[in-house]
Motif scaffolding. Structure first.
Motif, PDB file in Angstrom:
ATOM      1  N   GLU A  88       0.896 -13.493  10.646  1.00 20.81           N
ATOM      2  CA  GLU A  88       2.216 -12.991  10.768  1.00 20.81           C
ATOM      3  C   GLU A  88       2.221 -11.416   9.892  1.00 20.81           C
ATOM      4  O   GLU A  88       1.295 -11.478   8.955  1.00 20.81           O
ATOM      5  CB  GLU A  88       3.156 -13.855   9.856  1.00 20.81           C
ATOM      6  CG  GLU A  88       3.419 -15.220  10.369  1.00 20.81           C
ATOM      7  CD  GLU A  88       2.446 -16.266   9.954  1.00 20.81           C
ATOM      8  OE1 GLU A  88       1.958 -16.170   8.669  1.00 20.81           O
ATOM      9  OE2 GLU A  88       1.789 -16.856  10.612  1.00 20.81           O
ATOM     10  N   LYS A  89       3.135 -10.807  10.389  1.00 20.88           N
ATOM     11  CA  LYS A  89       3.123  -9.379   9.555  1.00 20.88           C
ATOM     12  C   LYS A  89       3.383  -9.673   8.308  1.00 20.88           C
ATOM     13  O   LYS A  89       4.564 -10.144   7.877  1.00 20.88           O
ATOM     14  CB  LYS A  89       3.989  -8.456  10.380  1.00 20.88           C
ATOM     15  CG  LYS A  89       3.627  -7.897  11.677  1.00 20.88           C
ATOM     16  CD  LYS A  89       2.509  -7.075  11.774  1.00 20.88           C
ATOM     17  CE  LYS A  89       1.975  -6.331  13.186  1.00 20.88           C
ATOM     18  NZ  LYS A  89       0.923  -5.697  12.938  1.00 20.88           N
ATOM     19  N   HIS A  90       3.039  -8.965   7.297  1.00 25.35           N
ATOM     20  CA  HIS A  90       3.090  -8.852   5.948  1.00 25.35           C
ATOM     21  C   HIS A  90       3.384  -7.537   5.290  1.00 25.35           C
ATOM     22  O   HIS A  90       2.516  -6.545   5.828  1.00 25.35           O
ATOM     23  CB  HIS A  90       2.254  -9.725   5.180  1.00 25.35           C
ATOM     24  CG  HIS A  90       2.608 -11.217   5.225  1.00 25.35           C
ATOM     25  ND1 HIS A  90       1.986 -12.020   6.186  1.00 25.35           N
ATOM     26  CD2 HIS A  90       3.262 -12.052   4.532  1.00 25.35           C
ATOM     27  CE1 HIS A  90       2.257 -13.128   6.349  1.00 25.35           C
ATOM     28  NE2 HIS A  90       2.970 -13.250   4.837  1.00 25.35           N
ATOM     29  N   HIS A  91       4.392  -7.002   4.402  1.00 24.62           N
ATOM     30  CA  HIS A  91       4.248  -5.883   3.812  1.00 24.62           C
ATOM     31  C   HIS A  91       3.172  -5.904   2.836  1.00 24.62           C
ATOM     32  O   HIS A  91       3.349  -6.579   2.040  1.00 24.62           O
ATOM     33  CB  HIS A  91       5.580  -5.409   3.308  1.00 24.62           C
ATOM     34  CG  HIS A  91       5.757  -4.026   2.610  1.00 24.62           C
ATOM     35  ND1 HIS A  91       5.408  -3.165   3.210  1.00 24.62           N
ATOM     36  CD2 HIS A  91       5.767  -4.184   1.518  1.00 24.62           C
ATOM     37  CE1 HIS A  91       5.502  -2.047   2.296  1.00 24.62           C
ATOM     38  NE2 HIS A  91       5.721  -2.566   1.116  1.00 24.62           N
ATOM     39  N   VAL A  92       2.252  -5.011   2.744  1.00 26.35           N
ATOM     40  CA  VAL A  92       1.271  -4.660   1.719  1.00 26.35           C
ATOM     41  C   VAL A  92       1.628  -3.632   0.740  1.00 26.35           C
ATOM     42  O   VAL A  92       1.772  -2.482   1.591  1.00 26.35           O
ATOM     43  CB  VAL A  92      -0.062  -4.774   2.066  1.00 26.35           C
ATOM     44  CG1 VAL A  92      -1.197  -4.606   1.021  1.00 26.35           C
ATOM     45  CG2 VAL A  92      -0.290  -6.131   2.932  1.00 26.35           C
ATOM     46  N   GLU A  93       1.831  -3.376  -0.406  1.00 28.74           N
ATOM     47  CA  GLU A  93       2.253  -2.534  -1.082  1.00 28.74           C
ATOM     48  C   GLU A  93       0.920  -1.786  -1.575  1.00 28.74           C
ATOM     49  O   GLU A  93      -0.080  -2.403  -2.248  1.00 28.74           O
ATOM     50  CB  GLU A  93       2.922  -2.764  -2.386  1.00 28.74           C
ATOM     51  CG  GLU A  93       3.695  -1.678  -2.930  1.00 28.74           C
ATOM     52  CD  GLU A  93       4.883  -2.041  -3.858  1.00 28.74           C
ATOM     53  OE1 GLU A  93       4.991  -1.297  -4.618  1.00 28.74           O
ATOM     54  OE2 GLU A  93       5.256  -3.293  -3.844  1.00 28.74           O
ATOM     55  N   PHE A  94       0.681  -0.478  -1.201  1.00 28.05           N
ATOM     56  CA  PHE A  94      -0.284   0.307  -1.582  1.00 28.05           C
ATOM     57  C   PHE A  94       0.107   1.490  -2.554  1.00 28.05           C
ATOM     58  O   PHE A  94       1.182   1.794  -2.766  1.00 28.05           O
ATOM     59  CB  PHE A  94      -0.938   1.142  -0.121  1.00 28.05           C
ATOM     60  CG  PHE A  94      -1.473   0.145   0.654  1.00 28.05           C
ATOM     61  CD1 PHE A  94      -2.838  -0.309   0.579  1.00 28.05           C
ATOM     62  CD2 PHE A  94      -0.932  -0.191   1.960  1.00 28.05           C
ATOM     63  CE1 PHE A  94      -3.444  -1.172   1.397  1.00 28.05           C
ATOM     64  CE2 PHE A  94      -1.491  -1.035   2.725  1.00 28.05           C
ATOM     65  CZ  PHE A  94      -2.790  -1.746   2.696  1.00 28.05           C
ATOM     66  N   GLU A  95      -0.887   2.035  -3.369  1.00 30.26           N
ATOM     67  CA  GLU A  95      -0.952   2.896  -4.046  1.00 30.26           C
ATOM     68  C   GLU A  95      -1.874   4.016  -3.710  1.00 30.26           C
ATOM     69  O   GLU A  95      -2.729   3.731  -2.690  1.00 30.26           O
ATOM     70  CB  GLU A  95      -1.144   2.707  -5.799  1.00 30.26           C
ATOM     71  CG  GLU A  95      -0.282   1.535  -6.269  1.00 30.26           C
ATOM     72  CD  GLU A  95      -0.903   1.179  -7.749  1.00 30.26           C
ATOM     73  OE1 GLU A  95       0.047   0.843  -8.447  1.00 30.26           O
ATOM     74  OE2 GLU A  95      -2.131   1.156  -7.948  1.00 30.26           O
ATOM     75  N   TRP A  96      -1.961   5.189  -4.167  1.00 32.48           N
ATOM     76  CA  TRP A  96      -2.933   6.217  -4.039  1.00 32.48           C
ATOM     77  C   TRP A  96      -3.717   6.541  -5.167  1.00 32.48           C
ATOM     78  O   TRP A  96      -3.273   6.671  -6.173  1.00 32.48           O
ATOM     79  CB  TRP A  96      -2.273   7.257  -3.029  1.00 32.48           C
ATOM     80  CG  TRP A  96      -1.707   6.794  -1.879  1.00 32.48           C
ATOM     81  CD1 TRP A  96      -0.520   6.186  -1.608  1.00 32.48           C
ATOM     82  CD2 TRP A  96      -2.292   7.156  -0.528  1.00 32.48           C
ATOM     83  NE1 TRP A  96      -0.390   6.177  -0.161  1.00 32.48           N
ATOM     84  CE2 TRP A  96      -1.506   6.336   0.347  1.00 32.48           C
ATOM     85  CE3 TRP A  96      -3.838   7.593  -0.146  1.00 32.48           C
ATOM     86  CZ2 TRP A  96      -1.968   6.426   1.783  1.00 32.48           C
ATOM     87  CZ3 TRP A  96      -4.003   7.360   1.403  1.00 32.48           C
ATOM     88  CH2 TRP A  96      -3.182   6.964   2.330  1.00 32.48           C
ATOM     89  N   LEU A  97      -4.980   6.527  -4.939  1.00 28.38           N
ATOM     90  CA  LEU A  97      -6.023   7.183  -5.946  1.00 28.38           C
ATOM     91  C   LEU A  97      -6.928   7.916  -5.130  1.00 28.38           C
ATOM     92  O   LEU A  97      -7.818   7.535  -4.432  1.00 28.38           O
ATOM     93  CB  LEU A  97      -6.634   5.682  -6.622  1.00 28.38           C
ATOM     94  CG  LEU A  97      -7.513   5.757  -7.693  1.00 28.38           C
ATOM     95  CD1 LEU A  97      -6.847   6.361  -8.763  1.00 28.38           C
ATOM     96  CD2 LEU A  97      -8.475   4.767  -8.064  1.00 28.38           C
ATOM     97  N   SER A  98      -6.949   9.110  -5.820  1.00 26.10           N
ATOM     98  CA  SER A  98      -7.760  10.107  -5.147  1.00 26.10           C
ATOM     99  C   SER A  98      -7.806  10.285  -3.541  1.00 26.10           C
ATOM    100  O   SER A  98      -9.087  10.234  -2.893  1.00 26.10           O
ATOM    101  CB  SER A  98      -9.225   9.886  -5.700  1.00 26.10           C
ATOM    102  OG  SER A  98      -9.422   9.979  -7.224  1.00 26.10           O
ATOM    103  N   ASP A  99      -6.456  10.282  -3.208  1.00 25.26           N
ATOM    104  CA  ASP A  99      -6.271  10.523  -1.624  1.00 25.26           C
ATOM    105  C   ASP A  99      -6.733   9.279  -1.015  1.00 25.26           C
ATOM    106  O   ASP A  99      -7.022   9.505   0.320  1.00 25.26           O
ATOM    107  CB  ASP A  99      -6.943  11.715  -1.406  1.00 25.26           C
ATOM    108  CG  ASP A  99      -6.296  12.958  -2.016  1.00 25.26           C
ATOM    109  OD1 ASP A  99      -5.147  12.995  -2.123  1.00 25.26           O
ATOM    110  OD2 ASP A  99      -7.327  13.979  -1.959  1.00 25.26           O
TER     111      ASP A  99
END
Length: 159
Positions: A88-99
């Protein structure tokens, strides 16, 4: 020896669980892996191993960079999502580190530029020069042993 015997033998080595992430043409890509290790302190190098049939192989070849997100014991669901075990589709929360996209709240996030690649058997080893990392004080690591997710047991023993 047959393939199953070899897999069973390799499964007797407990490993941490991580998710490899990269970005190609504005899209975030990730896969669960446990084939990861530190190679050198000077320069700071790590290696990941990607199977020849994994869609991530071409993504890393194109981006020439990757992040290793070392999962905490409470992130088993993320491992299962990126391993394709949860469909099933899940929302995964990303951050950004050095692009590069990294998974939020991991115990460690390591960003690398690919400096070399070696095709060995049915896998490609990507040697990455560490360009940035973030270390969090998190719960115990998520482990994989004998084909199952495991966790450290708190014994209170001092060694």
């Amino acid at each position: 020896m047959d393939d199953r015997q070899f897999r069973n033998a390799m499964g007797n080595f407990a490993t941490g669980v991580n998710v490899i992430t990269t970005e190609v043409d504005g899209d975030v890509h990730g896969m669960t892996a446990n084939a990861f290790m530190s190679v050198s302190l000077d320069p700071k190098l790590i290696v990941i191993s990607i199977g020849e049939n994994a869609s991530m192989l071409d993504k890393i070849r194109k981006s020439r960079k990757y992040a290793v997100n070392i999962l905490s014991n409470d992130q088993k669901d993320l491992s299962m999502i990126f391993a394709g075990q949860i469909k099933e589709k899940h929302h995964v929360e990303f951050e950004w580190l050095s692009d590069l996209p990294v998974i939020k709240d991991c115990s460690v996030q390591i960003v690398c530029d690919v400096v070399n690649e070696h095709v060995e058997g049915d896998h490609t080893l990507f040697i990455g020069k560490v360009v940035d990392l973030k270390l969090e004080d998190c719960s115990d690591p998520l482990l994989f042993y004998k084909g199952q997710y495991q966790s450290l047991e708190k014994t209170g023993a001092v060694i």
